[in-house]
Design a protein around this motif. Structure first.
Motif, short mmCIF file in Angstrom:
data_model
loop_
_atom_site.label_atom_id
_atom_site.label_comp_id
_atom_site.label_asym_id
_atom_site.label_seq_id
_atom_site.Cartn_x
_atom_site.Cartn_y
_atom_site.Cartn_z
N HIS A 133 0.84 -1.20 0.00
CA HIS A 133 0.00 0.00 0.00
C HIS A 133 0.87 1.25 0.00
O HIS A 133 1.96 1.26 0.57
N THR A 147 -4.80 7.09 -1.17
CA THR A 147 -4.22 5.79 -0.85
C THR A 147 -4.38 4.84 -2.04
O THR A 147 -5.35 4.92 -2.79
N ARG A 149 -3.41 0.61 -3.53
CA ARG A 149 -2.99 -0.77 -3.30
C ARG A 149 -2.48 -1.31 -4.62
O ARG A 149 -3.11 -1.13 -5.67
N ASN A 151 -2.17 -4.13 -7.07
CA ASN A 151 -2.98 -5.32 -7.31
C ASN A 151 -2.69 -5.84 -8.71
O ASN A 151 -3.01 -5.19 -9.70
N GLU A 156 -4.33 0.39 -7.66
CA GLU A 156 -5.76 0.56 -7.43
C GLU A 156 -5.97 1.64 -6.39
O GLU A 156 -5.46 1.56 -5.28
N LEU A 158 -7.72 3.54 -3.52
CA LEU A 158 -8.61 3.11 -2.44
C LEU A 158 -9.42 4.26 -1.86
O LEU A 158 -10.64 4.18 -1.74
N GLY A 159 -8.76 5.33 -1.47
CA GLY A 159 -9.46 6.45 -0.85
C GLY A 159 -8.71 7.74 -1.11
O GLY A 159 -7.54 7.74 -1.47
N ILE A 291 -8.86 -1.76 9.30
CA ILE A 291 -10.01 -2.03 8.44
C ILE A 291 -11.19 -2.44 9.32
O ILE A 291 -11.06 -3.27 10.22
N LYS A 295 -14.80 1.52 7.96
CA LYS A 295 -13.68 1.94 7.11
C LYS A 295 -13.10 0.73 6.37
O LYS A 295 -11.97 0.32 6.62
N PRO A 296 -13.87 0.13 5.47
CA PRO A 296 -13.40 -1.10 4.81
C PRO A 296 -12.21 -0.89 3.88
O PRO A 296 -11.54 -1.86 3.51
N ARG A 297 -11.93 0.36 3.48
CA ARG A 297 -10.81 0.62 2.58
C ARG A 297 -9.70 1.42 3.27
O ARG A 297 -8.87 2.06 2.61
N VAL A 299 -6.22 2.09 5.38
CA VAL A 299 -4.86 1.59 5.18
C VAL A 299 -4.09 1.75 6.47
O VAL A 299 -4.19 2.78 7.15
#
Length: 367
Positions: A133, A147, A149, A151, A156, A158-159, A291, A295-297, A299
């Motif tokens: 990350h 932020t 990630r 992948n 990708e 994230l936020g 997480i 706040k599922p995304r 870091v």
């Protein structure tokens, strides 16, 4: 020739870098501002055209024929990556993509990458095998944090937080520093009205000297003076700061604040920068943490690299203030990077993604 172009479009300047297929930088140039939020499409394209043309002229000794924009006989560009300040939505990307496609002769699609300028800062995540990350933080004329990630070899998003422009935000950026300096000078003056001792400040002296005033309250007139007409002829008899848009009158004060703080140890200037660094850290903290359902995304800082870019966070003392504020909130990053040349990092990364492997910013060679 197969050229790879990366353009970093910011609020104070445009930086274009051109690489060959081996990741060697063969052309580069700087141009004027190209924050898309502050410019019309035509003005944005003019800024890009001038800067990329200048970079092409630097690389022309390696080409038999001069390259012009738009290309007249096939594009010399294999791919291009634009990191554009002020491009914060799919609608903004869609608005500038056709114009850039036409300018470079690159069809819309995977060879023409257009995203926010923070994406250029995420490249250091590939330098460290122990993190997946990245937290990209821009602190220059404006500010934003995003932020990412990694992948399957792709970044990708994230936020994100910030990047709202000077009217609504830009915490920790140049406008905020200038505005906070004026606010604290005025607050000290107001406190003195009830008898609080007024400490001497070199920063206040510098700003009042710049504005050519003897009374602190005259600052209000200068700051609130309307913007000059867009097509106004410069008046050589007018003080330079009065011919600036209001936003620039404040953001242009930040160098005075930094010199007073870190070169002269001025207490007021240091307090201004600690305040601004704290606001920027607070913004970044929105993206960090465990997480959870809420706040599922998010870091974790300890599992990430934070990558800074921009003129203000390029100053180590200020960058450290931001990191200190983050540490007080429990966010200590595994790795800290400052990307001094996002366009060069992006250009070399573009080559790595398309034609080679193992090229990093540490083995960039300029011709």
């Amino acid at each position: 020739m197969s050229l790879y172009l990366c353009v970093d479009c910011g609020g104070s300047k445009t930086s274009a870098v051109i690489c060959d297929t081996y990741g060697n930088i063969i052309g580069r140039a700087l141009g004027g501002p190209s924050n898309f939020a502050y410019l019309s499409l035509d003005a944005f394209v003019v800024a890009i055209t001038e800067t990329v043309t200048a970079a092409l002229e630097k690389s022309s000794p390696l080409s038999d024929d001069p390259i012009t924009l738009p290309p007249t006989s096939g594009t010399p560009f294999a791919a291009a990556w634009f990191g554009v300040s002020g491009v914060d939505s799919s609608a903004a990307v869609a608005a500038i993509t056709p114009a850039l496609s036409k300018l470079l002769g690159i069809p819309e699609g995977p060879r023409l990458i257009i995203a926010n300028d923070t994406h250029l800062l995420a490249a250091p995540v590939r330098m460290y095998p122990d993190v997946s990350h990245a937290v990209a933080v821009i602190g220059g004329t404006g500010s934003i944090a995003v932020t990412f990630r990694e992948n399957a070899g792709k970044l990708e998003e994230l936020g994100r937080v910030g990047g709202w422009g000077w009217i609504l935000g830009d915490e920790g950026g140049g406008f905020h520093v200038g505005r906070e300096a004026i606010r604290q000078i005025l607050m000290e003056h107001d406190k003195a009205s009830i008898g609080t001792p007024l400490a001497h400040s070199k920063l206040k002296d510098k700003i009042m000297d710049l504005f050519g005033i003897a009374d602190v309250m005259e600052i209000l007139t200068i700051i609130h003076l309307p913007d000059p007409p867009v097509n106004a002829t410069p008046d050589s008899n007018l003080l330079s700061h009065l011919s600036m848009p209001r936003e620039k009158r404040l953001s242009s004060l930040s160098p005075l604040v930094f010199s007073a703080a870190f070169e002269e140890g001025d207490a007021l200037a240091l307090r201004v920068l600690r305040t601004c660094a704290g606001h920027l850290a607070e913004q970044i903290s929105v993206l960090l943490g465990e997480i959870s359902e809420e706040k599922p995304r998010a870091v974790k800082a300890q599992d990430s690299v934070v990558s800074f870019g921009g003129s203000l966070v390029g100053i180590a003392e200020y960058r450290n203030l931001v990191l200190e504020h983050l540490a007080k909130r429990g966010h200590v990053f595994r790795h800290v990077e400052f990307v001094n040349d996002a366009a060069a990092t992006g250009a070399v990364g573009l080559v790595a993604g398309f034609v080679t492997s193992g090229i990093t910013s540490t083995n960039v060679h300029e011709c």
